[in-house]
Design an enzyme around this catalytic site. Structure first.
Site, PDB file in Angstrom:
ATOM      1  N   GLY A 166      -6.507  31.456  45.685  1.00 58.76           N
ATOM      2  CA  GLY A 166      -5.847  30.508  45.941  1.00 58.76           C
ATOM      3  C   GLY A 166      -4.892  30.808  47.137  1.00 58.76           C
ATOM      4  N   SER A 167      -3.887  30.356  47.162  1.00 62.81           N
ATOM      5  CA  SER A 167      -2.682  30.466  48.236  1.00 62.81           C
ATOM      6  C   SER A 167      -2.557  31.912  48.533  1.00 62.81           C
ATOM      7  CB  SER A 167      -1.687  29.507  48.180  1.00 62.81           C
ATOM      8  OG  SER A 167      -1.928  28.158  48.073  1.00 62.81           O
ATOM      9  N   ILE A 168      -2.556  32.763  47.815  1.00 62.86           N
ATOM     10  CA  ILE A 168      -2.126  34.402  48.227  1.00 62.86           C
ATOM     11  C   ILE A 168      -3.296  34.672  48.993  1.00 62.86           C
ATOM     12  CG2 ILE A 168      -1.001  34.733  45.803  1.00 62.86           C
ATOM     13  CD1 ILE A 168      -3.592  36.637  45.277  1.00 62.86           C
ATOM     14  N   PHE A 169      -4.194  33.970  49.472  1.00 63.74           N
ATOM     15  CA  PHE A 169      -5.175  34.277  50.539  1.00 63.74           C
ATOM     16  C   PHE A 169      -4.691  33.727  51.703  1.00 63.74           C
ATOM     17  CE2 PHE A 169      -9.497  33.423  52.639  1.00 63.74           C
ATOM     18  CZ  PHE A 169      -9.847  35.093  52.591  1.00 63.74           C
ATOM     19  N   LYS A 170      -3.809  32.838  51.879  1.00 66.29           N
ATOM     20  CA  LYS A 170      -3.337  32.264  53.122  1.00 66.29           C
ATOM     21  C   LYS A 170      -3.137  33.337  54.327  1.00 66.29           C
ATOM     22  CE  LYS A 170      -2.681  27.714  51.772  1.00 66.29           C
ATOM     23  NZ  LYS A 170      -1.770  26.838  50.902  1.00 66.29           N
TER      24      LYS A 170
END
Lengths: 585, 367
Positions: free
Chosen positions: A313-317
């Site tokens: 999820g967004s921890i990949f941004k």
């Protein structure tokens, strides 16, 4: 022909050998024929036995010397069959006291039928109460003995079960492989975790007793004794205080949390829920506990920290942001307009915030975790750049924790998709990848690694679990120094931009993790809310990766709570409480 | 390089004796490891049979090659063995106690056994090549140094028994090669003087091991106990023995190390004087054949190979049997072809292959 010097000397050597051979033959005659009867009498009345004394396992300590695994005395019931007068009565009595079915005791007694003189262990670790009763009844029950043997003990219980692992009796297959290394049947051996990986350090050397026994095999007199030598002690990087705080916070959740010192690479705490009690695995009194564990739908035996592969999820941004800055010449001041929805051809992708974030720059997009910004950024960067950056940040490969069972996760790319699925890479795949959805998966330890790389601007120390080995007397045998990892690369301004944005996500109103801001410590971090494929109705995974203090991080933490909801509402507050609880005394 | 024509000139007696010994070995390993197999499930006799087969293949391959070509590779081969011995010390440093094994492709290899084989080859090459200088000091001295390097490394493991085997091999071959007696006597004296110097380079636990070697009573649970039980086993065998698988000392597990170092005691207990004397008889035939091969060969390299093989085998037999009967200290040398062990079995077959090559190629210089 006259013999040469070689021949003469060879004859001499040969006669020397022949003379010694004659001595051997003579002695053999003397021992077997002349004194044969005497030796035969000695053999039939042979009363000397060797008894193996098992060695206490080395102790496992945390970084401050707190005990994580040690040994406690366990009471085993041993039967010397030649001494037993009334076998039926013995089985009946034992069954009564030990609360065991008679058939089970009988089958234990038969295990070593081929070796009638070997004492048979009928039940192990029976507890002091039953041991006392048996000791009192001993004169009545001939041939029964209560023997004290060290039993592995894990004071922390289920908390560190996956990491420490547990010991159990060696299996026939393990024995076949290890018999030449001195392992014997009925030895304990580490089955998983640290206990398995460091078994040779921990196990020690068995000792022995030379004992004279009576005609019926009863122990008569101790002739000599070589004490067992305890195994070496292990000093882990785990901090029991951090571990306890994290365990209490994780209680009730399914998921995993990892805390690491990024400067030294020391893993301070590692939780995987649901868990199991390793103490019940050492001497399984009840086999049902073990079989239920293995069959349980929540997979309590799985170490989620290393083997759980989740969509990030967004921890990949932050990874996408680094890829954009490094590979496509995009600067942090690049703005995109977020209207809450993004259309690619006929498909539309939504931002999590209805109505959108308006026109924002990179830092603002990270702080608010704007999906549309990253859709566009990802498309402009391209999948190849994102894939390359992911690999440089340690995703898609094992971190290399010395525990076994670690999974590599998955970083998708054009080539991967062609060989694994047989399709080309579509722009829609890039859109999904840009917010950490789709094919990509990471493990919690990789998420912690990502946080550590960001915290150290590309150069953290390699993660480790063991910092030293010491002898039973406490002498340090080996000390392991932190090992720097290969630098991840990327430019200094890129790192600075990223760390500033993750700090703003916590510190500034409007940041996704602002709820955990605490005047006492500065935390930087990124939330993630990962959608899960599979049965509908299952909630999203709640992620948080973070570090504190933000300007020079001492601790990084990664938390995933399965199906718990939004990252900002569950994982982030949990991580915030952990960091505050650990760093603020 | 292989010429299977040479196999027509094989010494069939030698082959038959070696095979008979090895088959007896498999049977007695089955008997000696019977209890251990029940406890562990490992079929030691099956493993030994595999090594027997492997040894036999090597035996024929080596016999088919002219030994003059084989000795040519002796130096690099001995170098390899020395590297492996050094690796053991490096890899074994972290652990307490002796370490004699090295993992090669998942197999446990005992480099000290390989070193014995290559030492015989290396000495045969050196001593025959430098034969014209045999009256010089350097002739004996260098030959001694060739043996000293691997021996010192083995002593560091520590494995005194195996290291000491190097002494009769080296001195015997130097003697046979025609070195001056004065040199040999001086070398022997130097060796005696060097021993205490070496003592001080050892670690405490290594010294304890050596002390136990000198006085088994220091370790009544290990060597001392074993010797008592071994003597009871041999003596109680009597004339006829208790029958295969019938030895009480063996089957009731009184004898430690019985499938390796003390297998002779099992043979003596179960086959009695008739059987164990016959076993020693087979070894005598084997040693006599090696003696004949050394005699018939007309070239120094081949003579030294065969004589070196003869000394190697006889030393093992004498020390092993002597130790089982309590005549010599228990140092842990295997009985060739009989004791359980992969490396030692393959190495001993290879030594026999070399000697067989000497015999098979004995006419070649006439062509």
């Amino acid at each position: 022909m006259k013999p040469t010097r070689f021949d003469l000397r060879l004859n001499l050597v040969f006669f020397l050998i022949a003379a010694m051979g004659a001595v051997l033959m003579g002695s053999l005659w003397y021992m077997q024929i002349v004194r044969g009867e005497e030796y035969q009498r000695l053999a039939t009345t042979n009363r000397i036995r060797l008894i193996r004394l098992s060695a206490p396992r080395g102790i496992i300590y945390d970084r401050h010397g707190e005990i994580l695994a040690d040994n406690r005395p366990g009471f085993d019931v041993v039967v010397n069959l030649p001494e037993v007068e009334d076998r039926r009565r013995l089985v009946e009595k034992l069954g009564e006291i030990l609360d065991l079915p008679a058939a089970r005791i009988e089958s234990r007694l038969d295990t070593f039928r081929e070796r009638p003189f070997e004492p048979v262990t009928v039940a192990s670790d029976i507890g002091i109460l039953k041991a006392t009763i048996l000791e009192e009844m001993n004169p009545e029950l001939g041939g029964v003995q209560v023997v004290v043997n060290p039993v592995r003990n894990y004071p922390a219980g289920s908390g560190l079960a996956h990491l420490l692992g547990y010991v159990g009796q060696i299996s026939p297959r393990e024995l076949e492989r290890l018999v030449e290394d001195g392992y014997r049947a009925q030895d304990d051996i580490g089955k998983i975790g640290v206990e398995a990986v460091y078994d040779r350090e921990l196990r020690g050397t068995a000792g022995g007793e030379q004992v004279q026994v009576t005609a019926r095999g009863f122990r008569d007199r101790l002739l000599s004794r070589r004490p067992a030598r305890a195994g070496n002690n292990l000093h882990l990087t785990i901090d029991l205080r951090a571990q306890t705080i994290l365990e209490e916070l994780m209680d009730g959740y399914t998921g995993s949390a990892v805390a690491v010192d990024p400067v030294r690479g020391d893993i301070m705490a590692m939780v995987s829920n649901p868990s199991f009690d390793p103490n019940l695995m050492v001497r399984p009194v009840d086999d049902r506990y073990v079989s239920e564990l293995f069959a349980s739908p929540g997979s309590p035996m799985l170490n989620r920290a290393l083997a759980g592969e989740y969509p990030p999820g967004s921890i990949f941004k932050p990874v996408v942001a680094l890829a954009a800055l490094e590979f496509s010449g995009i600067t942090p001041s690049r703005t995109y307009d977020c209207g809450g929805i993004f259309s690619l051809g006929s498909v539309s992708f939504r931002c999590w915030r209805e109505g959108g974030h308006g026109r924002i720059d990179l830092s603002e997009a990270l702080k608010r975790s704007c999906n549309v910004y990253f859709y566009r950024l990802g498309l402009e960067t391209g999948v190849d750049g994102i894939e390359a950056a992911s690999r440089r940040l340690g995703l898609g490969q094992r971190i290399g924790i010395e525990l076994g069972g670690e999974r590599p996760g998955l970083v998708p790319g054009r080539e991967w998709k062609r060989s694994a699925i047989g399709e080309g890479w579509y722009p829609g795949d890039t859109v999904n990848l840009s917010i950490g959805q789709g094919f990509i998966t990471v493990t919690p330890i990789q998420a912690a690694w990502l946080a550590a790389v960001i915290a150290r601007e590309g150069t953290p120390a390699r993660f480790r679990l063991v910092s030293a080995v010491s002898s039973p007397e406490g002498k340090r045998l080996e000390e392991f120094d932190p090992v720097p990892a290969t630098a991840a690369g990327f430019s200094r301004p890129a790192w600075a931009e990223l760390r500033k944005s993750l700090l703003r996500a916590v510190a500034e109103p409007g940041g996704t993790a602002h709820g955990i801001s605490d005047p006492a410590i500065s935390i930087a971090g990124k939330t993630g809310t990962a959608q899960v494929a599979g049965p509908p109705g299952k909630g999203t995974h709640s992620w948080f990766v973070g570090m504190a203090p933000a300007d020079d991080p001492e601790v990084v933490v990664a938390v995933i709570l399965e199906h718990a909801g939004r990252g900002s509402e569950h994982a982030a507050p949990l991580a915030g409480r952990f960091l505050a609880g650990y760093l603020v005394p | 390089m292989f010429s299977f024509k040479a196999l027509k000139h094989l010494d069939w007696t030698l082959l038959a004796v070696v095979l008979a010994l090895a088959v007896i070995g498999v049977f007695f390993i089955h008997s000696a490891s019977y209890q251990l197999r029940l406890a562990t499930g490992v079929r030691f006799s099956h493993r030994q049979a595999v090594w027997l087969g492997l040894g036999l293949i090597l035996y024929f391959l080596l016999a088919a090659v002219d030994y003059r070509k084989l000795i040519y590779f002796a130096y690099p081969l001995l170098g390899l063995a020395v590297i492996m011995l050094a690796l053991i010390i490096v890899a074994g440093e972290a652990r307490l106690g002796a370490r004699r094994w090295l993992q090669v492709w998942g197999l446990n290899v005992q480099p000290s056994e390989i070193a014995k084989l290559f030492l015989v080859m290396a000495l045969a090459r050196y001593l025959s090549e430098r034969f014209p200088e045999r009256w010089r000091w350097s002739y004996s001295l260098v030959a001694c140094l060739i043996a000293l390097v691997p021996a010192a490394l083995i002593l560091r493991q520590p494995d005194l028994g195996t290291a000491l085997v190097f002494v009769p091999i080296a001195l015997g071959m130097i003697f046979l090669a025609g070195a001056r007696l004065k040199h040999l006597i001086v070398l022997l004296l130097i060796l005696l003087i060097l021993l205490p110097v070496f003592w001080f380079t050892l670690r405490d636990y290594q010294r304890t091991r050596l002390l136990v070697f000198a006085n088994p009573d220091l370790d009544p649970l290990g060597a001392g106990y074993t010797v008592i039980q071994s003597k009871i086993a041999i003596g109680s065998g009597g004339l006829h023995g208790k029958g295969w698988l019938g030895g009480t000392q063996n089957m009731l597990s009184f004898l430690p190390e019985r499938q390796t170092d003390f297998i002779f005691s099992v043979v003596a207990e179960e086959w009695g004087f008739l059987g164990s004397a016959a076993l020693l008889g087979l070894f005598s035939v084997l040693i006599c054949r090696l003696f004949v091969i050394a005699h018939r060969c007309r070239d120094l390299g081949g003579r030294l190979l065969a004589a070196g093989g003869m000394i190697l085998i006889s030393t093992h037999v004498i020390v092993n049997v002597g130790m089982a009967m309590g005549l010599l200290p228990a140092t842990g040398l295997p009985l060739p072809f009989i004791s359980y062990g992969g490396t030692v079995t393959v190495a001993m077959f290879s030594v026999m292959g070399l000697c067989q090559s000497v015999y098979a190629h004995r006419y070649w210089h006439l062509y």
